[in-house]
Motif scaffolding. Sequence first.
Motif, PDB file in Angstrom:
ATOM      1  N   LYS A  11       0.825  -1.212   0.000  1.00  0.00           N
ATOM      2  CA  LYS A  11       0.000   0.000   0.000  1.00  0.00           C
ATOM      3  C   LYS A  11       0.863   1.268   0.000  1.00  0.00           C
ATOM      4  O   LYS A  11       0.434   2.299  -0.496  1.00  0.00           O
ATOM      5  CB  LYS A  11      -0.940  -0.010   1.220  1.00  0.00           C
ATOM      6  CG  LYS A  11      -1.947  -1.184   1.159  1.00  0.00           C
ATOM      7  CD  LYS A  11      -3.024  -1.096   2.201  1.00  0.00           C
ATOM      8  CE  LYS A  11      -2.514  -1.272   3.616  1.00  0.00           C
ATOM      9  NZ  LYS A  11      -1.911  -2.614   3.866  1.00  0.00           N
ATOM     10  N   ALA A  12       2.056   1.178   0.564  1.00  0.00           N
ATOM     11  CA  ALA A  12       2.889   2.381   0.677  1.00  0.00           C
ATOM     12  C   ALA A  12       4.297   2.213   0.116  1.00  0.00           C
ATOM     13  O   ALA A  12       4.982   3.198  -0.149  1.00  0.00           O
ATOM     14  CB  ALA A  12       2.987   2.806   2.145  1.00  0.00           C
ATOM     15  N   LYS A  13       4.723   0.953  -0.052  1.00  0.00           N
ATOM     16  CA  LYS A  13       6.080   0.724  -0.548  1.00  0.00           C
ATOM     17  C   LYS A  13       6.045  -0.324  -1.651  1.00  0.00           C
ATOM     18  O   LYS A  13       5.145  -1.168  -1.675  1.00  0.00           O
ATOM     19  CB  LYS A  13       6.994   0.203   0.584  1.00  0.00           C
ATOM     20  CG  LYS A  13       7.130   1.197   1.743  1.00  0.00           C
ATOM     21  CD  LYS A  13       8.253   0.827   2.706  1.00  0.00           C
ATOM     22  CE  LYS A  13       8.068  -0.383   3.565  1.00  0.00           C
ATOM     23  NZ  LYS A  13       6.889  -0.351   4.440  1.00  0.00           N
TER      24      LYS A  13
HETATM   25  P1  ATP Z   1       1.050  -2.921   5.538  1.00  0.00           P
HETATM   26  O1  ATP Z   1       0.781  -1.518   5.086  1.00  0.00           O
HETATM   27  O2  ATP Z   1      -0.047  -3.551   6.350  1.00  0.00           O
HETATM   28  O3  ATP Z   1       2.425  -3.116   6.173  1.00  0.00           O
HETATM   29  P2  ATP Z   1       1.624  -3.558   2.854  1.00  0.00           P
HETATM   30  O4  ATP Z   1       2.007  -4.887   2.289  1.00  0.00           O
HETATM   31  O5  ATP Z   1       0.628  -2.812   2.081  1.00  0.00           O
HETATM   32  O6  ATP Z   1       1.069  -3.849   4.268  1.00  0.00           O
HETATM   33  P3  ATP Z   1       3.931  -1.875   2.359  1.00  0.00           P
HETATM   34  O7  ATP Z   1       4.771  -1.191   3.357  1.00  0.00           O
HETATM   35  O8  ATP Z   1       3.308  -1.075   1.296  1.00  0.00           O
HETATM   36  O9  ATP Z   1       2.904  -2.712   3.227  1.00  0.00           O
HETATM   37  O10 ATP Z   1       4.750  -2.999   1.603  1.00  0.00           O
HETATM   38  C1  ATP Z   1       5.994  -3.405   1.980  1.00  0.00           C
HETATM   39  C2  ATP Z   1       5.983  -4.923   2.070  1.00  0.00           C
HETATM   40  O11 ATP Z   1       7.340  -5.372   2.144  1.00  0.00           O
HETATM   41  C3  ATP Z   1       5.293  -5.447   3.320  1.00  0.00           C
HETATM   42  O12 ATP Z   1       4.523  -6.589   2.968  1.00  0.00           O
HETATM   43  C4  ATP Z   1       6.441  -5.846   4.236  1.00  0.00           C
HETATM   44  O13 ATP Z   1       6.092  -6.907   5.109  1.00  0.00           O
HETATM   45  C5  ATP Z   1       7.489  -6.270   3.221  1.00  0.00           C
HETATM   46  N1  ATP Z   1       8.878  -6.126   3.696  1.00  0.00           N
HETATM   47  C6  ATP Z   1       9.391  -5.128   4.447  1.00  0.00           C
HETATM   48  N2  ATP Z   1      10.702  -5.316   4.688  1.00  0.00           N
HETATM   49  C7  ATP Z   1      11.049  -6.479   4.058  1.00  0.00           C
HETATM   50  C8  ATP Z   1      12.276  -7.217   3.930  1.00  0.00           C
HETATM   51  N3  ATP Z   1      13.405  -6.788   4.488  1.00  0.00           N
HETATM   52  N4  ATP Z   1      12.243  -8.376   3.235  1.00  0.00           N
HETATM   53  C9  ATP Z   1      11.088  -8.824   2.659  1.00  0.00           C
HETATM   54  N5  ATP Z   1       9.910  -8.156   2.724  1.00  0.00           N
HETATM   55  C10 ATP Z   1       9.881  -6.999   3.416  1.00  0.00           C
END
Ligand code: ATP
Length: 237
Positions: A11-13
């Motif tokens: 959603k954000a990354k």
């Molecule tokens: P939320 O906002 O609930 O965290 P999301 O999946 O939408 O969920 P984002 O921050 O947009 O979150 O996406 C980043 C994704 O990368 C997340 O699913 C997170 O768990 C994952 N992530 C973060 N750091 C690492 C890492 N070092 N190795 C693998 N995956 C990672």
Amino acid sequence: MEKRQELYAGKAKSVYATDDPDLLVLHFRDDTSAFDGERMESLARKGMVNNRFNAFIMERLQAAGIPTHFVKRLSDTESLVKKLEMIPVECVVRNLAAGGLVRRLGVEEGKELVPPTFELFLKNDALHDPMINESLAETFGWATPEQLAEMKALTFRVNEVLKQLFADGGLLLVDYKLEFGLFKGQIVLGDEFSPDGCRLWDAETRNKMDKDRFRQGLGGVIEAYEEVGRRIGIGFD
Ligand code: ATP
Ligand code: TYD
């Protein structure tokens, strides 16, 4: 290091592979979501602010002996991290009552929590990140008891480091969420630490300076994040 294909857009990354199987690039976008993605908006500069914020905090935590995935900041909006096998459990510590705790237990917002509380949530948007416990995590195989014990200990160590860091900037660390993963069998702090995943209040006025400004439509979201950053010594220019 060469950036390769996009593996996942959250959603954000967004997450990218690299030519090194152990490393990923995290791209911090301007997208902002609340209520499990029900409300989405783009906030100018958010990716840059959160990327710099997270880099600063992860370096402080690493220096305090907490293992993190952070390797280095690559650009305004990208960081290089170790590739973790993420554990789908979110660890939340609260120093003061706010948000979900207030709604769930009817306690007064701002009540000091002594000792600070520790909660687990399942990372599952479709189920709205339900609260879970160690027994459920073990039974369903989300994490072992040993991993949960380590995650809890690390989450409380983070509290000691960050409560003081923010207090020095005249801020209260109300609560925060951490995500962990496994790197070569070791529990390592992953994802991000930024005002998107914690609550920070001005210690004097108790003004909200975190994502609640977005959730509650208070405006000045990124200005507040930048103000927090400046107070703890992060430069955004
Ligand atoms: P939320 O906002 O609930 O965290 P999301 O999946 O939408 O969920 P984002 O921050 O947009 O979150 O996406 C980043 C994704 O990368 C997340 O699913 C997170 O768990 C994952 N992530 C973060 N750091 C690492 C890492 N070092 N190795 C693998 N995956 C990672
Ligand atoms: P909480 O008060 O349980 O939830 P809500 O944000 O719905 O009021 O959240 C406690 C802290 O943890 C708060 O700073 C937000 C953060 N958090 C997340 O960033 N993502 C999550 O999925 C969860 C459960 C919490």
